[in-house]
Write a protein that holds these residues in place. Structure first.
Motif, short mmCIF file in Angstrom:
data_model
loop_
_atom_site.label_atom_id
_atom_site.label_comp_id
_atom_site.label_asym_id
_atom_site.label_seq_id
_atom_site.Cartn_x
_atom_site.Cartn_y
_atom_site.Cartn_z
N LYS A 80 -5.06 0.51 -87.20
CA LYS A 80 -4.99 0.40 -85.74
C LYS A 80 -3.95 -0.65 -85.37
CE LYS A 80 -8.80 -2.94 -85.44
NZ LYS A 80 -10.10 -3.24 -84.80
N LEU A 81 -3.38 -0.48 -84.20
CA LEU A 81 -2.36 -1.41 -83.73
C LEU A 81 -3.00 -2.69 -83.25
CD1 LEU A 81 0.04 0.98 -81.77
CD2 LEU A 81 0.42 -0.04 -84.02
N LYS A 87 2.43 -8.49 -84.61
CA LYS A 87 1.48 -8.61 -85.71
C LYS A 87 1.41 -7.36 -86.56
CE LYS A 87 -1.58 -11.97 -83.57
NZ LYS A 87 -2.96 -12.26 -83.17
N GLY A 88 1.96 -6.26 -86.10
CA GLY A 88 1.93 -5.04 -86.88
C GLY A 88 0.57 -4.37 -86.86
N ASP A 89 0.26 -3.69 -87.95
CA ASP A 89 -0.98 -2.93 -88.04
C ASP A 89 -2.11 -3.79 -88.57
OD1 ASP A 89 0.40 -0.70 -87.20
OD2 ASP A 89 0.90 -0.07 -89.25
N GLU A 92 -8.99 -1.51 -91.20
CA GLU A 92 -10.45 -1.57 -91.11
C GLU A 92 -11.02 -0.49 -92.03
OE1 GLU A 92 -14.00 -1.12 -87.77
OE2 GLU A 92 -11.89 -1.28 -87.16
N THR A 93 -11.96 -0.89 -92.88
CA THR A 93 -12.52 0.00 -93.89
C THR A 93 -13.89 0.52 -93.45
OG1 THR A 93 -11.37 -1.21 -95.63
CG2 THR A 93 -13.19 0.21 -96.31
N VAL A 94 -14.10 1.81 -93.66
CA VAL A 94 -15.39 2.45 -93.36
C VAL A 94 -15.97 2.98 -94.67
CG1 VAL A 94 -16.55 4.31 -92.10
CG2 VAL A 94 -14.62 3.10 -91.05
N LEU A 95 -17.26 2.71 -94.90
CA LEU A 95 -17.94 3.18 -96.11
C LEU A 95 -18.37 4.63 -95.91
CD1 LEU A 95 -20.18 0.07 -96.93
CD2 LEU A 95 -17.82 0.52 -97.59
N LEU A 112 -12.45 -8.33 -97.15
CA LEU A 112 -11.23 -7.83 -97.79
C LEU A 112 -10.21 -7.40 -96.74
CD1 LEU A 112 -10.15 -7.23 -100.65
CD2 LEU A 112 -10.93 -4.88 -100.35
N ASP A 113 -10.67 -6.71 -95.69
CA ASP A 113 -9.76 -6.31 -94.60
C ASP A 113 -9.19 -7.53 -93.90
OD1 ASP A 113 -10.29 -3.67 -95.15
OD2 ASP A 113 -11.87 -3.50 -93.65
N LEU A 114 -10.05 -8.53 -93.69
CA LEU A 114 -9.59 -9.75 -93.04
C LEU A 114 -8.50 -10.44 -93.85
CD1 LEU A 114 -10.17 -11.55 -90.54
CD2 LEU A 114 -11.73 -12.84 -92.00
N GLN A 115 -8.67 -10.47 -95.17
CA GLN A 115 -7.67 -11.09 -96.04
C GLN A 115 -6.37 -10.30 -96.01
OE1 GLN A 115 -8.28 -14.09 -97.35
NE2 GLN A 115 -10.26 -13.90 -96.32
N LEU A 116 -6.46 -8.99 -96.04
CA LEU A 116 -5.25 -8.17 -96.01
C LEU A 116 -4.50 -8.35 -94.70
CD1 LEU A 116 -3.40 -6.05 -97.25
CD2 LEU A 116 -4.95 -4.27 -96.40
N ASN A 117 -5.23 -8.38 -93.58
CA ASN A 117 -4.58 -8.60 -92.28
C ASN A 117 -3.97 -9.99 -92.21
OD1 ASN A 117 -5.40 -6.04 -91.40
ND2 ASN A 117 -7.36 -6.82 -90.64
N LYS A 118 -4.68 -10.97 -92.75
CA LYS A 118 -4.15 -12.34 -92.75
C LYS A 118 -2.86 -12.44 -93.54
CE LYS A 118 -6.00 -15.37 -95.51
NZ LYS A 118 -6.93 -16.34 -96.14
#
Length: 787
Positions: A80-81, A87-89, A92-95, A112-118
């Protein structure tokens, strides 16, 4: 085999640690999942459900045609934008599958998503910053090339015999719309403001105007900084409106700036700018500008290297943690999520690689005369390899020092040298030399211990002190210098004491301590490339900068060394006495009281006692002059109070009156309270009442908090060593000069303790603002006609 977590921590950029993947938090989340799996999967349940689970997983993995199911798997990552386009994309991960504990797995993927976005956002921000610096440097190179070409043309025109004696220069017209160029501090301040919103485990940069203005610091204008540069005036040269910024780094530029300000303010107040004045850009100014640009290229290339390391280590961290997740949960998440990581911005962008190649080409072309090997020596300097011979000689000299020291102490004790009724001639003439060297090399030994601890704590002291990584002293080098020097000193003192006890009291024998001091002074200024020449030269330059304060621009290493001198006042007073004793020839008649009876010597004793505090106060004044921060004036007041306390101490030692005693207690008490507050709050960053660590700060480099409390208590006790001057407590029948050496050594130990926490606080400030490379000010600034 070294664990990846240790390898990861050892290779990451210390100042960017908070921007790296929080691998340790992810491991904690993964450990929760592992414990829950172990607690829920009993052997009975496992036997009953293993076959259905196997069949279900097989059906999910394969389609009707026998191919692997690619559209759906264990997880699905949505893109998502972000609210800001810069900031780019965001990911968000869904199980899609049921885990043993869905909440724990959900928390893991949220982290994990937070770290990748950071990581993506930090990489994008740093990349934009370095790209803008690269563009600025390209413009600087173009301007420098044009000016050097114009200078060569001017030389060709002015080749007459009359002009040949003068340095060729370019005559440029100065325009009237003066605006100053801001200095290095403002560039760093702009960078600091843009990164203040970075917080751990949160989105690093908010949508504030500060983050949008990152990288624009090269074009900022200073409104109140005309005293910050020598020639921050707009001038027209070669058809361009330019401004040159020459920092006030030495006395000549400082005096030039002061004279310019006086002339402008006192003489030209009523004069208008209708007529253009002339600014001469000669070869020396262009050479200085070239050095500034060269340094900026090296720092930019270093920063690009750090960004490559950031990219590589974070990629490895994602791979490792995903492998661990697959192993714990027996799922196949790695291929799905790793595909997202590989396509994310920090791993797919190649702008940094291209910029690094461009920087290499430009640097080799303009600063290495097309010699790539020569250019890469500057851009990628090779570190000195540590030799086992250094460790061997440290042990050898340590053993020799212990043996000689034991022999010297036994002989001095048998002769009764250090008792109250001792040999006055020896204690007044030889003992000051021994105590002086003891204090000096004790301080140097503690500096080696500081280096060792800084390296263990991952404190980047080389960057803070702006030391050359290829020439800086390692802690083993420091220990070698200390052990070798003290072995020589104690050996000479042992031999001299042996001759004294045998009755050899000739002039030559009395000159031995003075010759020892002369040997060390000659070695310090030796021009040959022996005994760490680069370090000796840097030390002399720092001492020159301190003595000539405030004429030189103050850097971290200068005021750090000036603080060390504040703890070496007894050593400086011993040096003063020994110099007087041997220079005046008193050693020939053994008249050790001659210097004490001389009025000039007594006056000089006052000066030596507070000169280090004066130098430090002048450095604070210069930093206030350069940066305009009131905290430097408050710090100046601390050293003024120390000067008054030192003067009161010297006066009390001479007069021994009640009035001087009261003055000494009053001034020393006030100075001690002032210094303790500054040590704990300003220099160490401790005593923060709203911190998550009681009475400490939020971020601590050492794991055990008790060490900080013990250090504060020791600092308090050692700060009160001046009470010995009032109490006159004697340790049995020990001579008072030995007691004075012991108290002086305690102050040196206190300073060694202070050094570690001072650098720790400085490192945390740099890490909090993500300063990993220096922001070098650029000399040329192009100005629009509208400005």
């Amino acid at each position: 085999m070294v664990k990846f977590s240790k390898q990861f921590e050892g290779q990451l950029v210390p100042e960017w640690k908070e921007a790296f993947v929080d691998y340790w938090q992810l491991k904690k989340d993964l450990k929760k999942i592992h414990l829950l799996n172990n607690s829920t999967n009993t052997p009975t349940n496992h036997q009953q459900t293993s076959l259905p689970n196997t069949l279900l997983s097989s059906l999910r993995k394969f389609s009707l045609f026998g191919h692997r199911h690619r559209d759906h798997g264990v997880i699905q990552v949505h893109t998502k934008l972000a609210s800001s386009g810069s900031k780019g994309d965001l990911y968000e991960t869904v199980l899609l599958e049921q885990f043993a504990d869905t909440n724990a797995a959900k928390e893991f993927f949220e982290c994990l998503d937070l770290q990748l976005n950071k990581v993506n956002q930090f990489y994008r921000t740093k990349e934009n910053e370095f790209l803008e610096r690269g563009e600025s440097l390209k413009k600087q190179i173009e301007i420098l090339t044009e000016l050097k070409t114009a200078l060569k043309q001017q030389r060709g025109k002015g080749s007459s015999s009359q002009d040949s004696k003068e340095d060729a220069s370019i005559s440029c017209t100065i325009s009237c719309d003066e605006e100053s160029v801001r200095d290095k501090t403002e560039q760093e301040q702009m960078q600091d403001n843009s990164t203040d919103d970075f917080e751990r485990n949160d989105v690093p940069f908010t949508d504030s105007p500060k983050s949008d203005e990152l990288g624009k610091s090269m074009r900022m204008k200073r409104e109140d900084g005309k005293m910050r540069s020598l020639s921050g005036r707009v001038f027209n040269c070669q058809g361009k409106n330019l401004r040159i910024n020459i920092p006030l780094t030495n006395p000549s530029r400082t005096f030039s700036a002061i004279s310019y300000l006086v002339w402008e303010d006192l003489v030209n107040q009523s004069k208008k700018c209708g007529e253009g004045s002339k600014l001469q850009l000669n070869k020396s100014k262009l050479n200085h500008a070239e050095k500034m640009i060269k340094g900026a290229f090296i720092e930019l290339y270093k920063g690009l290297g750090y960004l490559k390391t950031y990219r590589h280590l974070n990629m490895l961290a994602f791979v490792k943690i995903l492998k661990k997740f697959d192993k714990v949960t027996e799922k196949e998440v790695l291929p799905i999520y790793l595909k997202v990581v590989e396509s994310s911005y920090f791993n797919s962008s190649d702008k940094v690689m291209k910029l690094a190649d461009e920087i290499e080409e430009l640097f080799v072309k303009h600063f290495a005369e097309e010699d790539r090997r020569k250019g890469m020596k500057y851009l990628k300097p090779h570190h000195r390899k540590e030799s086992h011979a250094v460790t061997f000689f440290i042990g050898l000299f340590t053993g020799g020092l212990i043996a000689l020291l034991a022999g010297y102490v036994i002989m001095a004790h048998m002769a009764g040298m250090y008792r109250q009724q001792s040999d006055s001639i020896y204690m007044e003439t030889v003992y000051p030399v021994l105590s002086m060297f003891s204090l000096l090399f004790l301080h140097f030994f503690l500096y080696g211990c500081n280096i060792f601890m800084w390296r263990k704590a991952r404190i980047n002291y080389s960057f803070i002190f702006e030391l050359s990584q290829t020439k800086e002293l390692k802690y083993r080098d420091v220990f070698l210098i200390c052990t070798a020097s003290m072995t020589l000193v104690v050996g000479v003192m042992f031999g001299h004491l042996t001759l004294v006890k045998k009755g050899y009291t000739t002039t030559q024998n009395q000159a031995i301590p003075g010759l020892l001091l002369l040997v060390f002074l000659l070695l310090l200024v030796c021009p040959f490339n022996i005994c760490y020449k680069s370090s000796r030269y840097r030390f002399l330059c720092v001492i020159r900068n301190i003595v000539l304060s405030p004429l030189y621009k103050v850097v971290m290493l200068d005021f750090f060394m000036a603080d060390q001198l504040c703890s070496q006042v007894p050593m400086l007073r011993n040096l003063e006495y020994v110099a007087c004793y041997y220079i005046t020839g008193s050693y020939k008649t053994q008249d050790y009281g001659y210097c004490m009876r001389t009025t000039h010597y007594r006056d000089l004793a006052y000066a030596v006692s507070f000169l280090p505090y004066y130098w430090r106060a002048m450095q604070c004044a210069r930093r206030w002059f350069d940066e305009g921060q009131m905290s430097h004036l408050v710090n100046l007041g601390k050293y003024v109070s120390a000067m008054l306390a030192a003067g009161a101490k010297v006066a009390y030692e001479k007069e021994k009156g009640v009035g001087w005693l009261c003055l000494l207690v009053t001034m020393s008490s006030a100075a001690t309270v002032y210094q303790l507050y500054w040590d704990f709050v300003k220099d160490w960053g401790l005593l923060q009442f709203h911190s998550k660590n009681p009475w400490l700060r939020n971020e601590l480099m050492l794991r055990r908090k008790i060490i900080y409390y013990i250090s504060m208590g020791l600092n308090l006790i050692l700060r009160l060593a001046w009470l010995q001057t009032v109490l006159h407590y004697s340790f049995g029948r020990v001579d008072y000069r030995v007691t004075g050496l012991f108290l002086a050594a305690l102050e040196v130990i206190r300073r060694g303790l202070w050094n570690f926490y001072r650098l720790e606080n400085e490192h945390l400030n740099n890490a909090g603002k993500f300063r990993a490379v220096k922001t070098v000010p650029l000399p040329f600034h192009e100005v629009d006609e509208e400005d």
